[in-house]
Write an enzyme that holds these catalytic residues in place. Structure first.
Site, PDB file in Angstrom:
ATOM      1  N   THR A 220       0.988  -1.225  -0.073  1.00  0.00           N
ATOM      2  CA  THR A 220       0.033   0.127  -0.050  1.00  0.00           C
ATOM      3  C   THR A 220       0.603   1.320   0.008  1.00  0.00           C
ATOM      4  O   THR A 220       1.983   1.177   0.547  1.00  0.00           O
ATOM      5  CB  THR A 220      -0.895   0.106   1.299  1.00  0.00           C
ATOM      6  OG1 THR A 220      -1.556  -1.183   1.312  1.00  0.00           O
ATOM      7  CG2 THR A 220      -1.729   1.341   1.155  1.00  0.00           C
ATOM      8  N   ARG A 248     -13.275  -8.680  -0.640  1.00  0.00           N
ATOM      9  CA  ARG A 248     -12.750  -8.139   0.627  1.00  0.00           C
ATOM     10  C   ARG A 248     -12.290  -6.604   0.611  1.00  0.00           C
ATOM     11  O   ARG A 248     -11.747  -6.391  -0.514  1.00  0.00           O
ATOM     12  CB  ARG A 248     -11.521  -9.055   1.188  1.00  0.00           C
ATOM     13  CG  ARG A 248     -10.821  -8.426   2.446  1.00  0.00           C
ATOM     14  CD  ARG A 248      -9.759  -7.765   2.016  1.00  0.00           C
ATOM     15  NE  ARG A 248      -8.922  -7.340   3.559  1.00  0.00           N
ATOM     16  CZ  ARG A 248      -7.812  -6.387   3.434  1.00  0.00           C
ATOM     17  NH1 ARG A 248      -7.461  -5.946   2.426  1.00  0.00           N
ATOM     18  NH2 ARG A 248      -7.292  -6.205   4.789  1.00  0.00           N
ATOM     19  N   VAL A 249     -12.784  -5.856   1.236  1.00  0.00           N
ATOM     20  CA  VAL A 249     -12.276  -4.303   1.486  1.00  0.00           C
ATOM     21  C   VAL A 249     -11.562  -4.225   2.619  1.00  0.00           C
ATOM     22  O   VAL A 249     -11.819  -4.587   3.656  1.00  0.00           O
ATOM     23  CB  VAL A 249     -13.657  -3.524   1.270  1.00  0.00           C
ATOM     24  CG1 VAL A 249     -13.111  -1.993   1.705  1.00  0.00           C
ATOM     25  CG2 VAL A 249     -14.509  -3.677  -0.288  1.00  0.00           C
ATOM     26  N   GLY A 250     -10.485  -3.507   2.514  1.00  0.00           N
ATOM     27  CA  GLY A 250      -9.585  -3.292   3.626  1.00  0.00           C
ATOM     28  C   GLY A 250      -9.769  -1.749   4.187  1.00  0.00           C
ATOM     29  O   GLY A 250     -11.199  -1.171   4.091  1.00  0.00           O
ATOM     30  N   ASP A 251      -8.824  -1.492   4.990  1.00  0.00           N
ATOM     31  CA  ASP A 251      -8.995   0.077   5.510  1.00  0.00           C
ATOM     32  C   ASP A 251      -8.743   0.936   4.668  1.00  0.00           C
ATOM     33  O   ASP A 251      -9.318   2.053   4.827  1.00  0.00           O
ATOM     34  CB  ASP A 251      -8.085  -0.064   6.876  1.00  0.00           C
ATOM     35  CG  ASP A 251      -6.463  -0.029   6.319  1.00  0.00           C
ATOM     36  OD1 ASP A 251      -6.193  -1.125   5.221  1.00  0.00           O
ATOM     37  OD2 ASP A 251      -5.570   0.534   6.669  1.00  0.00           O
ATOM     38  N   THR A 271      -0.619   1.689   6.711  1.00  0.00           N
ATOM     39  CA  THR A 271      -0.328   0.431   5.789  1.00  0.00           C
ATOM     40  C   THR A 271      -0.427  -0.718   6.780  1.00  0.00           C
ATOM     41  O   THR A 271       0.150  -0.467   8.040  1.00  0.00           O
ATOM     42  CB  THR A 271       1.051   0.683   5.058  1.00  0.00           C
ATOM     43  OG1 THR A 271       2.004   0.836   5.749  1.00  0.00           O
ATOM     44  CG2 THR A 271       0.769   1.627   3.943  1.00  0.00           C
ATOM     45  N   GLY A 272      -0.572  -1.725   6.353  1.00  0.00           N
ATOM     46  CA  GLY A 272      -0.512  -2.966   7.280  1.00  0.00           C
ATOM     47  C   GLY A 272      -1.776  -3.709   7.475  1.00  0.00           C
ATOM     48  O   GLY A 272      -2.736  -3.387   6.521  1.00  0.00           O
ATOM     49  N   GLY A 274      -5.302  -4.148   7.624  1.00  0.00           N
ATOM     50  CA  GLY A 274      -6.212  -3.309   7.393  1.00  0.00           C
ATOM     51  C   GLY A 274      -7.398  -3.438   8.321  1.00  0.00           C
ATOM     52  O   GLY A 274      -7.854  -2.641   8.944  1.00  0.00           O
TER      53      GLY A 274
HETATM   54  N1  ASP Z   1      -3.756  -2.046   4.721  1.00  0.00           N
HETATM   55  C1  ASP Z   1      -3.955  -2.758   3.510  1.00  0.00           C
HETATM   56  C2  ASP Z   1      -5.413  -3.466   3.424  1.00  0.00           C
HETATM   57  O1  ASP Z   1      -5.632  -4.107   4.858  1.00  0.00           O
HETATM   58  C3  ASP Z   1      -2.867  -3.727   3.199  1.00  0.00           C
HETATM   59  C4  ASP Z   1      -1.548  -3.214   3.257  1.00  0.00           C
HETATM   60  O2  ASP Z   1      -1.171  -2.181   3.635  1.00  0.00           O
HETATM   61  O3  ASP Z   1      -0.638  -4.231   3.610  1.00  0.00           O
HETATM   62  O4  ASP Z   1      -5.859  -3.805   2.454  1.00  0.00           O
END
Ligand code: ASP
Length: 370
Positions: A220, A248-251, A271-272, A274
């Site tokens: 991200t 699937r929808v993330g943050d 990032t990370g 979600g």
């Molecule tokens: N935050 C992103 C999500 O969950 C993924 C990521 O940043 O690694 O879709």
């Protein structure tokens, strides 16, 4: 054509104040008390923060500058976590999430599960500017993008397809997919899964004369920008969790979770993992903690502590630490900034009058440095 460095310096100095042109290492310094122009992002955004600052030096709007910055990464086939070349869902289809937030107007726009469009952040900006809505998803988001002239294209590069196929073939010993033997594995796939030859008999993570090691990649890009007048905007764009469930929808496209800004306070984005941000509205919390007087760093670390406190045992190690990573990037209205990370060492990108660079995140937990 991008401004070259000399033009960036000249334009940056002019935008700050004519009397501030004191050169240090060739970079003009702002006069005391004069706000600095600044962009911060995840570590994959070194070129993106530079472009955002170049554009703000020419008086571009903070959000337009931020989006132009992240488009470099959306276009990059080697970044397998964003835009073109992003890793697909479990069916091999690239689904993108993105959101933008514009401080001066406090407006936001977002798209989720968008297929076939390489610049989802630009589509999110159009949702903000040309609809009465904040979030469009899936087929509706695609139709909206096409109505605004975005062309459809296949975003799945050969590299991403091969990585996905190997993942699918190696997932289980009890389905009908078989991974290739070591010699037939593509070099990109070998690197991604840290594949090594072995004589060991087949077992978990040992298959067809090689071993593989899969750690779900975090990716991200989040980018926040602040101009010399103290206006703040931000953007987050991603292909999301690699091999996610379709839909699937993330943050990242959720305002308050993957990003948030308030022009009176500053911005926060992430990032990370979600799901952790969705459960804690981390970016909104980060801005609210800055509103209460905390520095960007203290606010970010406090959000991470809250996330740890609400993490279910299934996702914690024997010492109670999360087994996932999460990073927050915070930029205050007065120009202070921080990157914080659940796990260190970790870096984030910054650009201001001193040029683009990577800085160290403040981390809640430290891994051994290798
Ligand atoms: N935050 C992103 C999500 O969950 C993924 C990521 O940043 O690694 O879709």
């Amino acid at each position: 054509m991008p401004l070259d460095r000399r033009m960036f310096l000249a334009a940056g100095a002019a935008a700050i104040t004519a009397s501030s042109a004191v050169a240090r290492r060739g970079f003009a310094q702002p006069a005391e008390g004069v706000s600095r122009m600044k962009a911060i992002s995840s570590a994959n955004g070194l070129k993106a923060v530079e472009r955002a600052c170049e554009l703000m030096s020419g008086n571009a709007d903070t959000l337009d500058a931020a989006i132009a910055g992240v488009e470099i990464v959306e276009d990059d086939p080697d970044d397998v976590t964003v835009g073109y070349g992003g890793l697909p869902n479990e069916n091999g289809v690239v689904e993108l999430d993105a959101a933008v937030m514009h401080g001066p107007s406090h407006k936001a726009g977002a798209v989720a599960s968008l297929q076939n469009i390489r610049h989802p952040a630009a589509v999110a900006r159009l949702v903000m500017r040309r609809t009465d809505h904040v979030l469009l998803v899936g087929e509706g988001a695609l139709q909206f993008a096409k109505a605004h002239g975005f062309g459809e294209e296949n975003l799945l590069t050969e590299k991403a397809r091969k990585i996905w196929l190997y993942w699918k073939e190696s997932l289980s010993g009890s389905d009908d997919w078989l991974p290739p033997v070591y010699d037939d594995i593509d070099p990109d796939v070998r690197r991604f899964f840290k594949i090594k030859p072995t004589d060991a008999p087949p077992g978990p993570k040992t298959t067809r004369r090689h071993t593989w090691n899969y750690e779900r990649p975090n990716g991200t890009i989040h980018l926040a920008s602040r101009n010399a007048a103290g206006d703040v905007s931000c953007v987050t764009t991603t292909s999301g969790l690699a091999f996610k469930l379709p839909g699937r929808v993330g943050d990242s496209p959720i305002i308050g979770a993957g990003l948030y800004c308030d022009n009176a306070i500053g911005s926060c984005g992430s990032t990370g993992r979600g799901e952790a941000n969705l459960q804690n509205l981390s970016s909104f919390a980060g801005v609210e903690l800055m509103r209460s007087g905390m520095s960007p760093k203290d606010a970010g670390l406090e959000v991470l502590r809250r996330v740890v406190a609400t993490t279910e045992p299934r996702l914690k190690d024997a010492e109670g630490r999360p087994d996932y990573d999460l990073k927050l990037y915070l930029l205050s209205k007065d120009g202070r900034h921080a990157g914080v990370s659940m796990w260190g060492p970790a870096k984030f990108a910054v650009c201001d009058e001193n040029g683009p660079r990577l800085e160290e995140c403040a981390a809640l937990y430290e891994r051994e440095r290798s």
